[in-house]
Design a protein around this motif. Structure first.
Motif, short mmCIF file in Angstrom:
data_model
loop_
_atom_site.label_atom_id
_atom_site.label_comp_id
_atom_site.label_asym_id
_atom_site.label_seq_id
_atom_site.Cartn_x
_atom_site.Cartn_y
_atom_site.Cartn_z
N GLY A 197 -7.61 1.42 10.28
CA GLY A 197 -7.02 2.06 11.45
C GLY A 197 -7.83 1.83 12.71
O GLY A 197 -7.28 1.80 13.81
N TYR A 198 -9.13 1.66 12.58
CA TYR A 198 -9.99 1.49 13.75
C TYR A 198 -10.42 0.04 13.95
O TYR A 198 -10.68 -0.38 15.07
N ALA A 199 -10.54 -0.68 12.87
CA ALA A 199 -11.08 -2.04 12.94
C ALA A 199 -10.16 -3.01 12.21
O ALA A 199 -10.60 -3.79 11.39
N GLY A 200 -8.89 -2.93 12.53
CA GLY A 200 -7.89 -3.73 11.83
C GLY A 200 -8.12 -5.22 11.94
O GLY A 200 -7.76 -5.98 11.05
N HIS A 201 -8.74 -5.66 13.03
CA HIS A 201 -8.94 -7.10 13.18
C HIS A 201 -10.13 -7.62 12.37
O HIS A 201 -10.41 -8.81 12.36
N GLU A 202 -10.82 -6.74 11.67
CA GLU A 202 -11.91 -7.15 10.77
C GLU A 202 -11.32 -7.46 9.39
O GLU A 202 -11.82 -7.01 8.37
N SER A 203 -10.26 -8.24 9.38
CA SER A 203 -9.51 -8.46 8.14
C SER A 203 -10.34 -9.16 7.07
O SER A 203 -10.15 -8.91 5.89
#
Length: 197
Positions: free
Chosen positions: A63-69
């Motif tokens: 939810g906070y760091a979604g681009h840290e996939s």
């Protein structure tokens, strides 16, 4: 009493002593083998708790760091690996080593996830994340204690199997040495965390 009677009594006493020793040695080995199994069960319970906690942690971070996939995928894959290792190596003689490898990968992935979370102040302030982080920390301490207990009992059991004269009973009744729960060589190295990407 005749000499023959005395010799027979001495032989009978010696036979009884040997039988009593054999029973005692066998029971001791069974007790240690059961303690090893209990130790492994305790590790298994705590590892299952940690595995159950991971999806909640991943969703919170997502939810906070979604681009840290990449980090989130690594944690999810590592968790899947632990679940698979637990299921496929249930009664396999290599189960300890297989499980240790999978759990080592999950520990490394969780370390990277926590390090990634440091870059997100809003996430670090989120109460749900803090609760999950606290639970994970407590579970890691339980895992460390359970591993230590298991390895201590394994050492006692393996030593008893190898020592003379109990090794005779161990050999007769096919007692097998237990495996230690050891960290993989990769787990002994500090993971690299790169925030420059």
């Amino acid at each position: 009493m005749s000499t023959l009677t005395i010799i027979l009594i001495v032989l009978l006493v010696l036979i009884v002593l040997v039988v009593l020793w054999a029973i005692s040695a066998y029971n001791s080995l069974v007790g240690l083998r059961n303690r090893v199994k209990n130790g492994w069960s305790q590790i298994d319970v705590v590892l299952k708790q940690r595995s159950d906690l991971v999806p909640n942690l991943v969703e919170t971070v997502k939810g906070y760091a979604g681009h840290e996939s990449g980090t989130l995928t690594a944690v999810t894959q590592a968790r899947a690996g632990t679940v698979q290792a637990a299921a496929s190596a249930q009664d396999d003689s290599r189960s300890v080593a297989t499980r240790a490898q999978a759990e080592s990968r999950l520990s490394s992935a969780l370390f990277n996830l926590m390090a990634t979370a440091e870059a997100y102040p809003d996430l670090k302030a989120n109460q749900n994340f803090l609760d999950l982080q606290s639970q994970l920390s407590a579970l890691e301490q339980k895992i460390a204690y359970a591993r230590q207990f298991y390895n201590d009992v394994t050492q006692k059991y393996d030593t008893r199997i190898q020592q003379v004269p109990s090794n005779i009973i161990a050999s007769l009744f096919h007692f097998q040495e237990a495996q230690y729960f050891e960290a993989e060589p990769e787990a002994r190295q500090v993971p690299k965390v790169d925030f420059s990407k």
